[in-house]
Design a protein around this motif. Structure first.
Motif, PDB file in Angstrom:
ATOM      1  N   SER A 204       0.777  -1.422   0.352  1.00 41.18           N
ATOM      2  CA  SER A 204      -0.300   0.036   0.404  1.00 41.18           C
ATOM      3  C   SER A 204       0.658   1.690   0.183  1.00 41.18           C
ATOM      4  CB  SER A 204      -1.258   0.020   1.183  1.00 41.18           C
ATOM      5  OG  SER A 204      -0.642  -0.575   2.217  1.00 41.18           O
ATOM      6  N   GLY A 205       2.154   1.384  -0.293  1.00 39.71           N
ATOM      7  CA  GLY A 205       3.218   2.116  -0.192  1.00 39.71           C
ATOM      8  C   GLY A 205       3.046   2.823  -1.205  1.00 39.71           C
ATOM      9  N   PRO A 206       3.611   4.141  -1.613  1.00 39.54           N
ATOM     10  CA  PRO A 206       3.591   4.327  -2.900  1.00 39.54           C
ATOM     11  C   PRO A 206       5.144   4.048  -4.087  1.00 39.54           C
ATOM     12  CG  PRO A 206       4.878   5.702  -0.820  1.00 39.54           C
ATOM     13  CD  PRO A 206       4.513   5.065  -0.738  1.00 39.54           C
ATOM     14  N   THR A 207       3.907   3.704  -5.070  1.00 35.79           N
ATOM     15  CA  THR A 207       4.646   2.711  -5.900  1.00 35.79           C
ATOM     16  C   THR A 207       4.948   3.203  -7.366  1.00 35.79           C
ATOM     17  OG1 THR A 207       3.401   0.819  -5.057  1.00 35.79           O
ATOM     18  CG2 THR A 207       4.505   0.393  -6.913  1.00 35.79           C
ATOM     19  N   LEU A 208       5.548   3.220  -7.834  1.00 36.48           N
ATOM     20  CA  LEU A 208       5.672   4.123 -10.244  1.00 36.48           C
ATOM     21  C   LEU A 208       6.399   2.768  -9.942  1.00 36.48           C
ATOM     22  CD1 LEU A 208       6.279   6.153 -10.870  1.00 36.48           C
ATOM     23  CD2 LEU A 208       8.661   6.599 -11.503  1.00 36.48           C
ATOM     24  N   GLN A 232      -1.550   2.773  -4.333  1.00 37.09           N
ATOM     25  CA  GLN A 232      -0.943   4.076  -4.426  1.00 37.09           C
ATOM     26  C   GLN A 232      -0.035   4.485  -5.908  1.00 37.09           C
ATOM     27  OE1 GLN A 232       0.304   6.953  -1.425  1.00 37.09           O
ATOM     28  NE2 GLN A 232       0.360   4.799   0.072  1.00 37.09           N
ATOM     29  N   ALA A 233      -0.097   3.586  -6.686  1.00 31.41           N
ATOM     30  CA  ALA A 233       0.206   3.116  -7.651  1.00 31.41           C
ATOM     31  C   ALA A 233       0.366   4.439  -8.405  1.00 31.41           C
ATOM     32  CB  ALA A 233      -0.409   2.117  -8.339  1.00 31.41           C
ATOM     33  N   SER A 234       1.427   5.075  -9.564  1.00 33.80           N
ATOM     34  CA  SER A 234       1.854   5.931 -10.533  1.00 33.80           C
ATOM     35  C   SER A 234       1.871   5.441 -11.802  1.00 33.80           C
ATOM     36  CB  SER A 234       1.775   6.870  -9.988  1.00 33.80           C
ATOM     37  OG  SER A 234       3.377   7.147  -9.183  1.00 33.80           O
ATOM     38  N   ALA A 235       1.879   5.700 -12.802  1.00 25.02           N
ATOM     39  CA  ALA A 235       2.333   5.301 -14.278  1.00 25.02           C
ATOM     40  C   ALA A 235       3.497   6.667 -14.927  1.00 25.02           C
ATOM     41  CB  ALA A 235       1.821   4.212 -14.344  1.00 25.02           C
ATOM     42  N   LYS A 236       4.816   5.935 -15.297  1.00 29.67           N
ATOM     43  CA  LYS A 236       5.248   6.558 -16.227  1.00 29.67           C
ATOM     44  C   LYS A 236       5.467   5.510 -17.720  1.00 29.67           C
ATOM     45  CE  LYS A 236       5.179  10.492 -13.813  1.00 29.67           C
ATOM     46  NZ  LYS A 236       4.595  11.405 -14.273  1.00 29.67           N
ATOM     47  N   ILE A 237       5.513   6.746 -19.027  1.00 30.95           N
ATOM     48  CA  ILE A 237       6.147   5.969 -19.868  1.00 30.95           C
ATOM     49  C   ILE A 237       6.825   6.306 -20.148  1.00 30.95           C
ATOM     50  CG2 ILE A 237       5.296   4.958 -21.899  1.00 30.95           C
ATOM     51  CD1 ILE A 237       2.134   5.446 -21.470  1.00 30.95           C
ATOM     52  N   LYS A 258      12.759  12.044  -8.648  1.00 26.84           N
ATOM     53  CA  LYS A 258      11.479  12.870  -8.895  1.00 26.84           C
ATOM     54  C   LYS A 258      10.664  11.852  -7.877  1.00 26.84           C
ATOM     55  CE  LYS A 258      11.757  15.825 -13.363  1.00 26.84           C
ATOM     56  NZ  LYS A 258      10.580  16.585 -14.229  1.00 26.84           N
ATOM     57  N   PHE A 259      10.676  10.660  -8.517  1.00 20.70           N
ATOM     58  CA  PHE A 259       9.382   9.690  -7.406  1.00 20.70           C
ATOM     59  C   PHE A 259      10.278   9.699  -6.104  1.00 20.70           C
ATOM     60  CE2 PHE A 259       8.599   4.721  -5.891  1.00 20.70           C
ATOM     61  CZ  PHE A 259       7.385   5.361  -5.868  1.00 20.70           C
ATOM     62  N   LEU A 260      11.596   9.395  -5.617  1.00 20.85           N
ATOM     63  CA  LEU A 260      12.284   9.942  -4.352  1.00 20.85           C
ATOM     64  C   LEU A 260      12.445  10.833  -3.657  1.00 20.85           C
ATOM     65  CD1 LEU A 260      16.146   7.782  -5.351  1.00 20.85           C
ATOM     66  CD2 LEU A 260      13.652   6.621  -4.093  1.00 20.85           C
ATOM     67  N   ARG A 261      11.376  11.526  -4.597  1.00 20.58           N
ATOM     68  CA  ARG A 261      11.585  13.455  -3.932  1.00 20.58           C
ATOM     69  C   ARG A 261       9.730  14.204  -3.389  1.00 20.58           C
ATOM     70  NH1 ARG A 261      15.260  17.299  -7.838  1.00 20.58           N
ATOM     71  NH2 ARG A 261      17.480  15.727  -7.339  1.00 20.58           N
ATOM     72  N   GLY A 262       9.280  12.231  -3.839  1.00 19.13           N
ATOM     73  CA  GLY A 262       7.824  13.125  -3.306  1.00 19.13           C
ATOM     74  C   GLY A 262       7.227  13.766  -4.609  1.00 19.13           C
ATOM     75  N   GLU A 263       8.023  14.081  -6.021  1.00 19.39           N
ATOM     76  CA  GLU A 263       7.521  14.636  -7.091  1.00 19.39           C
ATOM     77  C   GLU A 263       6.842  14.193  -7.812  1.00 19.39           C
ATOM     78  OE1 GLU A 263      10.809  16.617  -9.105  1.00 19.39           O
ATOM     79  OE2 GLU A 263      12.003  17.540  -7.145  1.00 19.39           O
TER      80      GLU A 263
END
Length: 263
Positions: A204-208, A232-237, A258-263
């Motif tokens: 359930s944590g932030p996942t890219l 909490q998934a987000s996606a980038k292509i 950016k993900f590590l910084r929470g951006e």
């Protein structure tokens, strides 16, 4: 059970590494820890980076069978042995699936998760040509890497895939050619490593999730399943194929930053 994993730690020569979460890198099928070195080099100046060889790959132990839970448990044991209190897992392909299960077992220390070009689903067989090519290379008869490439190319036409596989070809102490992955086991247990038997919330944590635009490992049809298991998934292509970190390392590293910084 000892973890039996070969791993390397990389950290800044000065300053404390405790302030930032450690980065744990886990490679994909047929690979080893060197495959993610472009990511390691981008972050080792600022934080602890741990590169792992999965079982039956690289210099790690050979097991009797493939099992996702076993692979994950071995990584968990390693992270516990290293006494990590905060880490981010970065996994590509097979390593992505293993990372998912490690995060499920250790949510208290895995603060974020980066999954590269794999979804939490079972996959149909897609490595037939690779298996045919690898089995076409008679290691007892080749005298050079070029010999192996010629035999491999009879079944694997894509030059990038050829180069990736040939990185794992080496000569042992007796000058005998060997693969750094356990080919017989991978072929025999291919159905198991293509599977995914988990459902419900995995982490359930932030996942890219990073998808290669030219790859079909992640599709729009997988979105609901990804959100179900990683809310909490987000996606980038990334404009690349399955090996997006090798094809577009600067883009991948920028997205991780950016993900590590929470951006």
């Amino acid at each position: 059970m000892s973890h039996g994993l070969f791993y390397q730690t990389h950290s800044p020569k000065s300053a404390s590494t405790e302030a930032l979460p450690a980065l744990v890198l886990i490679h994909g099928l047929f690979g080893n820890s060197d495959n993610l070195s472009v990511i390691r080099r981008a972050f080792e100046h600022e934080r602890l980076v741990i590169s792992i060889d999965l079982p039956n790959h690289g210099k790690s132990l050979r097991t009797e069978r493939f099992n996702f839970d076993d692979y994950a448990e071995r990584v968990v044991k390693l992270l516990q042995e290293l006494k990590l209190s905060n880490c981010v897992l970065v996994g590509h392909s097979l390593g992505g699936k293993v990372s998912m299960l490690v995060a499920k077992q250790l949510p208290q220390i895995v603060s974020k998760l980066v999954i590269m070009d794999i979804a939490p689903i079972p996959y149909p067989a897609r490595h037939h040509a690779v298996f045919s090519g690898l089995n076409n290379v008679d290691l007892s008869k080749i005298s050079s890497r070029t010999d192996a490439k010629i035999k491999l190319a009879e079944h694997v036409q894509e030059s990038g895939t050829q180069a990736f596989l040939l990185k794992s070809l080496y000569q042992d102490d007796n000058q005998q050619w060997q693969w750094r992955f356990n080919l017989p086991l991978i072929v025999r247990d291919y159905d198991a490593l293509s599977a995914w038997d988990h459902s419900g919330i995995c982490y359930s944590g932030p996942t890219l999730f990073m998808k290669g635009a030219e790859s079909d490992y992640i599709t729009a049809a997988h979105q609901a399943t990804i959100i179900e298991q990683f809310p909490q998934a987000s996606a980038k292509i990334v404009q690349a194929g399955h090996w997006l970190h090798a094809q577009k390392p600067q883009v991948v590293n920028a997205l991780i930053t950016k993900f590590l910084r929470g951006e």
